[in-house]
Write a protein that holds these residues in place. Structure first.
Motif, PDB file in Angstrom:
ATOM      1  N   GLU A 446       0.842  -1.189   0.000  1.00 26.17           N
ATOM      2  CA  GLU A 446       0.000   0.000   0.000  1.00 26.17           C
ATOM      3  C   GLU A 446       0.886   1.253   0.000  1.00 26.17           C
ATOM      4  O   GLU A 446       1.835   1.378   0.799  1.00 26.17           O
ATOM      5  CB  GLU A 446      -0.908  -0.004   1.237  1.00 26.17           C
ATOM      6  N   THR A 447       0.577   2.165  -0.887  1.00 25.89           N
ATOM      7  CA  THR A 447       1.427   3.358  -1.036  1.00 25.89           C
ATOM      8  C   THR A 447       1.249   4.369   0.097  1.00 25.89           C
ATOM      9  O   THR A 447       2.156   5.161   0.362  1.00 25.89           O
ATOM     10  CB  THR A 447       1.133   4.052  -2.377  1.00 25.89           C
ATOM     11  N   HIS A 448       0.085   4.366   0.731  1.00 26.48           N
ATOM     12  CA  HIS A 448      -0.157   5.305   1.833  1.00 26.48           C
ATOM     13  C   HIS A 448      -0.653   4.526   3.055  1.00 26.48           C
ATOM     14  O   HIS A 448      -1.862   4.473   3.342  1.00 26.48           O
ATOM     15  CB  HIS A 448      -1.178   6.359   1.419  1.00 26.48           C
ATOM     16  N   PRO A 449       0.268   3.913   3.798  1.00 25.92           N
ATOM     17  CA  PRO A 449      -0.139   3.059   4.924  1.00 25.92           C
ATOM     18  C   PRO A 449      -0.361   3.801   6.235  1.00 25.92           C
ATOM     19  O   PRO A 449      -0.458   3.178   7.289  1.00 25.92           O
ATOM     20  CB  PRO A 449       1.055   2.099   5.053  1.00 25.92           C
ATOM     21  N   GLU A 450      -0.457   5.134   6.174  1.00 28.28           N
ATOM     22  CA  GLU A 450      -0.532   5.903   7.421  1.00 28.28           C
ATOM     23  C   GLU A 450      -1.753   5.522   8.264  1.00 28.28           C
ATOM     24  O   GLU A 450      -1.676   5.456   9.496  1.00 28.28           O
ATOM     25  CB  GLU A 450      -0.563   7.401   7.116  1.00 28.28           C
ATOM     26  N   ILE A 451      -2.898   5.288   7.600  1.00 26.72           N
ATOM     27  CA  ILE A 451      -4.104   4.926   8.352  1.00 26.72           C
ATOM     28  C   ILE A 451      -3.920   3.567   9.016  1.00 26.72           C
ATOM     29  O   ILE A 451      -4.351   3.352  10.153  1.00 26.72           O
ATOM     30  CB  ILE A 451      -5.335   4.919   7.421  1.00 26.72           C
TER      31      ILE A 451
END
Length: 615
Positions: A446-451
């Motif tokens: 996942e490119t945006h795993p912040e969540i």
């Protein structure tokens, strides 16, 4: 925190609990179980099959026969399909999004939570009632089922109602009270009939085992040890390769032995109590609910439904692991710290409360509600985590009862050791659950795993709060623990899991198809990725096939046809269209979460077709 707990218990009461307590329970239950209902795409495979079969009922107007595309789906009765069709009709019917088909599961979960809270309140007081409701509302397995459009959440609701009616009938009959049919007996028989229409005889088995176990426990406790000991001996012999009976036959003979003991040994002790259960009227109610459809479907299918539902879907799962869903002996016990989390931290207290109060009829019934059903599913060869869900309300109530008597139950070192062992197991399970979003995001690139990181951080915080709660357990600390766990579920199920695009290839393909122009409809075929979610998103007539089949579908619909072809089938697809040129409409990369295979999907159409991608 104690002031908040006292405030919640004060004020006007309704059905045993204060209105404030009911509102807090409802808020936490919805906060925990509803996020993700609309944001999570359809899941393979069961949810996609159930929701698509319900869609086809609306399409065809045939509410008797159950079909997935042209294939009969004769594994469960029609009850849940009717509920899903009814919930989808106001929101677009055949065009309704998956969340509309999930509403019965959310409603069933809420009924189970409130029913458990009411029963615990009736038995052990309002604080125990709120505690039991919170434990059910935050249990991990409840989160999965509340968001999944299939049978188990609504079956649990029917089970809670049936067991409540059975317990109240039994307690009143034992007290010598006269029972009118309109009341607890009607609730028991009607809920049992509804459960049959949802998932066959599962709840009937739970009720029968609870009733048989209750009277054996009361009058002839030694028979419990004999029966359970014999069952464990058979399993040990089988594990050692010395079993002389197939698993299905062994379980069937064990059940017959249990019934024989009940009839032969206990009849004289129990007939006065059982006579008050209104058997004739009750069976008429149950039959009025379940028999009309069962007769209609078997006539329509020439008894095909009975053969499939009973022969394969029921007895076929007893002796053999169906669809590769097997597991070791004690599978459900090993998973219980995670499946009942965070309430699993109180399972030591639940065991202590059960042992201390085993002479009380209400405790005896709760034990027999959970224990025989749990043991049966440990022996059944097909194993899935949700199979023991009907036992969860009894565990929650026993845990809540233990929470009300902590000083007395934790007086000795043995009791404290048991309690802290379960705390340790629950903390480990909580940390493992917390890690899932981040592990999934990293594993799927996942490119945006912040969540996902936020969900994991919240989960780790929940594990810490769980320790704070379990060291000095009480309702005052259970309230903030439940609230923060609910927030963790909100972030995990509502935001983190839906945001991992690679996990939802069918949904991403459907989003591209929705943007296509040039035709009113787009006859589709998928090659190499044949999961049921494709049918829900692309329509009943989509062909789940191979590369050559997808090419044939395009040739059959040259003006408006599209094909979704995985890289593994591209060579066969191109070979079948050697004299035709194709045009790329879009691409999706992801993972087939059922098989774990990576996917590289091309959405294609013939060069001369009218289909075009939106600009």
């Amino acid at each position: 925190m104690q002031a908040l707990s006292d405030w919640l218990m004060a004020g006007p009461a309704r059905w045993g609990l204060s209105i404030r307590a009911w509102l807090v329970l409802a808020f936490i239950a919805l906060l925990a179980m509803s996020p993700g209902l609309t944001s999570m795409p359809v899941m393979d495979r069961d949810e996609a099959r159930y929701s698509q079969a319900s869609t086809q009922m609306i399409e065809t107007g045939d509410y008797v026969d159950i079909r997935f595309q042209e294939n009969p789906r004769h594994v469960k009765p029609a009850g849940i399909y009717w509920m899903q069709a009814l919930s989808a009709l106001p929101f677009g019917g055949t065009d309704a999004d998956i969340w509309a088909f999930r509403l019965p599961s959310l409603i069933g979960s809420l009924i189970a939570v409130f029913g458990t809270a009411w029963l615990a309140t009736r038995l052990f007081g309002p604080q125990a009632g709120l505690a039991a409701g919170l434990l059910m509302a935050t249990a991990m397995m409840m989160q999965v089922e509340a968001r999944t459009a299939k049978t188990d959440a609504m079956l649990l609701a029917a089970g809670v109602l049936a067991q409540t009616g059975l317990m109240m009938m039994l307690l009143k009959a034992e007290a010598g009270e006269r029972l009118k049919f309109i009341g607890w007996p009607l609730l028991f028989w009607a809920a049992s009939g509804a459960a049959i229409m949802i998932k066959g005889p599962i709840i009937a088995m739970v009720s029968a085992l609870a009733l048989i176990g209750y009277f054996i426990f009361k009058h002839h406790a030694k028979w419990l040890f004999i029966l359970f000991g014999a069952a464990f001996l058979i399993e040990i012999l089988k594990l050692a390769g010395l079993g002389f009976l197939p698993g299905g036959i062994a379980v069937l003979l064990g059940g017959m032995a249990g019934l024989f003991v009940f009839v032969l040994v206990l009849y004289t002790d129990t007939r006065s109590a059982l006579a008050k259960f209104h058997w004739v009227k009750g069976l008429l109610v149950l039959s009025a609910i379940a028999l009309p459809w069962l007769i209609a479907i078997n006539i329509q299918t020439d008894w095909g439904f009975f053969q499939e539902a009973v022969g394969h879907a029921l007895f076929g799962k007893v002796g053999v692991a169906d669809d590769s869903h097997g597991g070791p002996f004690l599978y459900h016990s090993l998973l219980s710290p995670a499946m009942f989390w965070p309430g699993s931290a109180l399972l030591g207290l639940a065991l202590l409360a059960a042992w201390a109060g085993r002479s009380k009829p209400e405790i005896r019934f709760l034990i027999m509600w959970a224990l025989p059903t749990w043991i049966v599913f440990e022996f059944v060869q097909t194993k899935l985590p949700h199979y023991v869900l009907p036992a969860f309300p009894a565990l929650a109530i026993l845990a809540a009862a233990g929470l009300m008597q902590v000083p007395a139950l934790l007086a000795g070192w043995k009791a404290k050791t048991l309690h802290f062992v379960w705390i340790g197991l629950a903390v480990v399970a909580g940390l493992a659950i917390a890690a899932i979003p981040t592990y999934g995001a990293l594993e799927l690139n996942e490119t945006h795993p912040e969540i996902a990181y936020a969900a994991t951080a919240l989960g780790a915080l929940c594990a810490m709060v769980l320790i704070w709660f379990a060291v000095k357990p009480g309702l005052a600390r259970l309230l903030p623990l439940s609230a923060i766990v609910a927030v963790q579920y909100l972030v995990a199920f509502g935001l983190a899991i839906p945001s991992v695009d690679a996990a939802w290839p069918s949904n991403r393909v459907a989003r591209i198809v929705e943007t296509l122009e040039g035709c009113e409809s787009f006859p589709a075929a998928t090659a190499g990725y044949r999961e049921p979610s494709n049918v829900f998103y692309l329509g009943t007539d989509v062909a789940l096939t191979d590369g050559a089949g997808a090419a044939a579908s395009l040739l059959l619909h040259p003006e408006c046809g599209i094909a979704v072809v995985d890289a593994t089938e591209r060579a066969g697809f191109d070979a079948a269209l050697a004299e035709q040129n194709v045009r790329l409409l879009g691409q999706v990369q992801g993972v087939n979460m059922v098989k774990g295979d990576e996917l590289a999907l091309d959405i294609l159409t013939l060069e001369g077709s009218q289909v075009r991608a939106a600009e």
